[in-house]
Write a protein that holds these residues in place. Structure first.
Motif, PDB file in Angstrom:
ATOM      1  N   ALA A  27       0.865  -1.273  -0.201  1.00 49.70           N
ATOM      2  CA  ALA A  27       0.066   0.008  -0.052  1.00 49.70           C
ATOM      3  C   ALA A  27       0.744   1.167  -0.196  1.00 49.70           C
ATOM      4  N   GLN A  28       1.789   1.147   0.661  1.00 48.44           N
ATOM      5  CA  GLN A  28       2.830   2.410   0.692  1.00 48.44           C
ATOM      6  C   GLN A  28       3.760   2.069  -0.041  1.00 48.44           C
ATOM      7  N   TRP A  29       3.735   2.403  -1.524  1.00 57.10           N
ATOM      8  CA  TRP A  29       4.672   2.086  -2.636  1.00 57.10           C
ATOM      9  C   TRP A  29       4.175   2.807  -3.538  1.00 57.10           C
ATOM     10  N   ASP A  30       5.298   3.436  -4.283  1.00 60.37           N
ATOM     11  CA  ASP A  30       5.057   4.500  -5.526  1.00 60.37           C
ATOM     12  C   ASP A  30       4.353   3.795  -6.588  1.00 60.37           C
ATOM     13  N   GLU A  31       4.827   2.580  -6.713  1.00 61.28           N
ATOM     14  CA  GLU A  31       4.536   1.785  -7.863  1.00 61.28           C
ATOM     15  C   GLU A  31       2.797   1.719  -7.901  1.00 61.28           C
ATOM     16  N   THR A  32       2.206   1.014  -6.771  1.00 68.06           N
ATOM     17  CA  THR A  32       0.859   0.948  -6.313  1.00 68.06           C
ATOM     18  C   THR A  32       0.162   2.284  -6.478  1.00 68.06           C
ATOM     19  N   TYR A  33       0.998   3.374  -5.850  1.00 70.77           N
ATOM     20  CA  TYR A  33       0.391   4.770  -5.890  1.00 70.77           C
ATOM     21  C   TYR A  33      -0.035   5.084  -7.460  1.00 70.77           C
ATOM     22  N   LYS A  59       1.900  -3.031 -16.997  1.00 69.89           N
ATOM     23  CA  LYS A  59       3.453  -3.229 -16.440  1.00 69.89           C
ATOM     24  C   LYS A  59       3.327  -3.621 -15.003  1.00 69.89           C
ATOM     25  N   PHE A  60       2.578  -3.071 -14.160  1.00 67.59           N
ATOM     26  CA  PHE A  60       2.456  -3.167 -12.770  1.00 67.59           C
ATOM     27  C   PHE A  60       1.888  -4.550 -12.792  1.00 67.59           C
ATOM     28  N   THR A  93       2.161   7.181  -0.637  1.00 71.16           N
ATOM     29  CA  THR A  93       3.687   6.941  -1.642  1.00 71.16           C
ATOM     30  C   THR A  93       4.693   6.174  -0.674  1.00 71.16           C
ATOM     31  N   SER A  94       5.717   5.679  -1.039  1.00 67.04           N
ATOM     32  CA  SER A  94       6.647   4.984  -0.489  1.00 67.04           C
ATOM     33  C   SER A  94       7.047   5.733   0.720  1.00 67.04           C
ATOM     34  N   MET A  95       7.292   7.115   0.733  1.00 64.89           N
ATOM     35  CA  MET A  95       7.611   7.748   2.160  1.00 64.89           C
ATOM     36  C   MET A  95       6.141   7.770   3.126  1.00 64.89           C
ATOM     37  N   GLY A  96       5.134   7.213   2.701  1.00 64.15           N
ATOM     38  CA  GLY A  96       3.850   7.276   3.582  1.00 64.15           C
ATOM     39  C   GLY A  96       3.202   8.782   3.359  1.00 64.15           C
ATOM     40  N   GLN A 133      -4.727   7.505  -2.259  1.00 63.63           N
ATOM     41  CA  GLN A 133      -5.213   7.245  -3.830  1.00 63.63           C
ATOM     42  C   GLN A 133      -6.131   6.097  -3.861  1.00 63.63           C
ATOM     43  N   GLY A 134      -6.250   5.461  -2.659  1.00 62.92           N
ATOM     44  CA  GLY A 134      -7.403   4.414  -2.896  1.00 62.92           C
ATOM     45  C   GLY A 134      -7.071   3.434  -1.732  1.00 62.92           C
ATOM     46  N   THR A 135      -7.260   2.216  -1.712  1.00 64.64           N
ATOM     47  CA  THR A 135      -7.363   1.024  -0.559  1.00 64.64           C
ATOM     48  C   THR A 135      -6.790  -0.257  -1.315  1.00 64.64           C
TER      49      THR A 135
END
Length: 558
Positions: free
Chosen positions: A68-74, A83-84, A171-174, A179-181
């Motif tokens: 959840a706290q990952w830029d790629e998921t964001y 790609k993801f 984001t990865s930095m929290g 942007q969602g769940t």
């Protein structure tokens, strides 16, 4: 009637009364104590099962936090890039993580991607209790008290209990707008329960609340734990901080109920309700434990009665012998020696009696008993020493990473907080080094996971060889490591990172397997008080520094 006959009859009468008193004493006192001891052991096993379920939920919470706290998921929930999906949402992901459910929901409540997978059957499934397309804004899995803390627990479905977790997408930095769940789930099927059985070494089952028939009330055992102060060693162990954190708090469980097993009288069944993610009773835990004390109690009763009988016969023989012979002196010596043992607890001295009579035998058995007591005392001292050593070893294992031998993340946060507070109090510096092995996935893809794990162990040894106490290294997860440097400034940390970097560059990894793997790493550094004034900021700066190095080409220090 002769005096000797009268004495014999009186002794027989008193002996029978003595045995009757023993029977009453055992039934009135020993049986409740025995049941209470069994119930205490059963409650400890119940707490271990409850803690295992909580620990599984916590592990799921850690896993969903990584996603959840990952830029790629964001980015994925915004642009839904293929790609993801191809890279991260393959069937292999479900196999490695043992997931049965993975859903991505955007901030409007629309399902971006969903997979509800039946791992044992290797086919798709549908969980009717969860929305399929649009999720209402007030759905409990979308509500969070703390946006950085995932929600975990048990969710009851028609297909069985589901360990579920949901977390806001950041984001990865929290940071950044939510942007969602992400929603993850893992069914507590028979394979999972079998794994937990092996993990806890406790035989148990999970049943939906209200769907299992408990034994008849005639098999129910009285609850004696509130009535007796039993097993002080076990209660002291439960209150010890080094042990109690393993069991955790079992306040979530309902009042347990104890039953004799109708099919196995020497086994006890204990039932208690376990709550779901909403705090409502959802599962009925059934733990089965052998009634060891019941079995031992029966054996003890036999031994006690046999011992009483032997003592009675011996006492009668000695008594008759006293009528015929003068025995004051040897009995006096025996009495004085017993008094000395009671006073100074000395078990080394023995009584010497030159007699083949019953008194001589009694003294001989007494001396043998002292020998056994002395040997038992020695063994007890040795056992206590071994127990203390085992407790220390167990505590050490609980804070070590199984793969690398370095400290794990549990110890990292505890140790870092301790050193940070100490350095802040004494106005001393402290530095952090975040280390990430560059392109380690290529090593795994080229040489396999086993060789990759060996390479991680060798990298850990390289780091460990470069630091000295009170500094310590932590296996932070995967190919990431952290080095904590108390009393060291940022400049010291830069030099230490350069030392580690040079050692890594000069080391040929996997050499014992005939390979020459060269590894580099990216280093992120943060220092207190130069860069940060509190612990959270220190971690964030070290992480962002590492991210910066990786973004400009890796194999560097920032």
């Amino acid at each position: 009637m002769r005096l000797q006959t009268r004495i014999i009859l009186l002794m027989i009468l008193f002996f029978m009364l003595f045995l009757a008193f023993g029977v009453v004493l055992i039934r009135v006192l020993l049986t409740p104590v025995q049941i209470a001891a069994e119930e205490e052991i059963a409650e400890i096993n119940l707490a271990r099962v409850a803690q295992a379920l909580r620990r599984e939920s916590e592990h799921l919470g850690v896993l969903i936090g990584d996603w959840a706290q990952w830029d790629e998921t964001y980015r994925f929930v915004q642009d839904r890039n293929m790609k993801f999906q191809v890279t991260n949402l393959s069937p292999d992901t479900f196999r490695k993580t043992r997931l049965d459910l993975l859903i991505f929901i955007d901030k409007e409540g629309e399902t971006v991607w969903s997979n509800q997978f039946d791992r044992p059957a290797q086919q798709q499934r549908h969980i009717s209790e969860l929305p399929t397309g649009h999720w209402p804004p007030d759905h409990p899995l979308l509500q969070f008290e703390d946006p950085k803390t995932p929600k975990t627990g048990i969710f009851v479905t028609g297909q069985g209990p589901l360990q579920i977790a949901s977390s806001p997408i950041l984001t990865s930095m929290g940071t950044g707008a939510r942007q969602g769940t992400v929603v993850m789930g893992r069914f507590l099927d028979q394979d999972e329960i079998k794994r937990l059985n092996e993990q806890t070494r406790v035989s148990f089952d999970l049943h939906p609340a209200g769907e299992v028939q408990v034994p008849d009330e005639s098999y129910r055992l009285p609850y004696y734990l509130d009535r007796f102060e039993l097993l002080p060693e076990a209660r002291t162990l439960l209150q010890d901080p080094d042990f109690s954190h393993l069991l955790g708090e079992d306040s979530e469980l309902s009042q347990p109920r104890f039953y004799r097993d109708p099919q196995a009288p020497d086994r006890m069944r204990i039932f208690a309700h376990y709550p779901d993610i909403h705090g409502e009773p959802a599962l009925l835990l059934e733990v089965r434990v052998p009634r060891i004390f019941n079995h031992l109690g029966r054996r003890l009763a036999i031994v006690v009665f046999a011992s009483l009988a032997a003592i009675g016969i011996l006492f009668s023989a000695v008594h008759l012998f006293i009528i015929r012979r003068i025995v004051t002196k040897p009995l006096g010596r025996l009495r004085r020696h017993i008094a000395e043992v009671q006073t100074d607890e000395s078990l080394s001295e023995r009584i010497g009696v030159r007699s083949n009579s019953e008194i001589g035998e009694l003294v001989h058995e007494y001396n043998k008993m002292l020998e056994r007591l002395e040997e038992n005392r020695r063994r007890r001292v040795e056992a206590e020493g071994q127990l203390r050593a085992s407790e220390r070893r167990f505590k050490e294992l609980s804070i070590r990473d199984d793969l690398t031998g370095l400290y794990n993340t549990r110890y990292f946060y505890q140790g870092l907080k301790h050193h940070f507070e100490k350095c802040a109090r004494l106005n001393r510096p402290l530095a952090l080094i975040f280390l990430d092995v560059d392109r380690f996935k290529q090593v795994v893809d080229t040489h396999g996971h086993i060789r990759g794990s060996q390479a991680l162990r060798e990298v850990a040894q390289t780091i460990k060889a470069c630091i000295e106490a009170p500094a310590f290294a932590v296996a932070y997860g995967g190919d990431e490591y952290v080095v904590v440097l108390p009393d060291k400034s940022r400049a010291d940390a830069v030099r230490k990172a350069e030392e580690i970097r040079e050692h890594m560059s000069a080391t040929s990894y996997l050499a014992e397997h005939g390979l020459d793997v060269r590894l580099t790493a990216s280093f992120g550094i943060a220092g207190f008080p130069e860069d940060a004034q509190d612990l959270e900021e220190l971690l964030a700066i070290a992480d962002s520094s590492l991210f910066y190095v990786k973004s400009i080409g890796r194999d560097g220090i920032a």
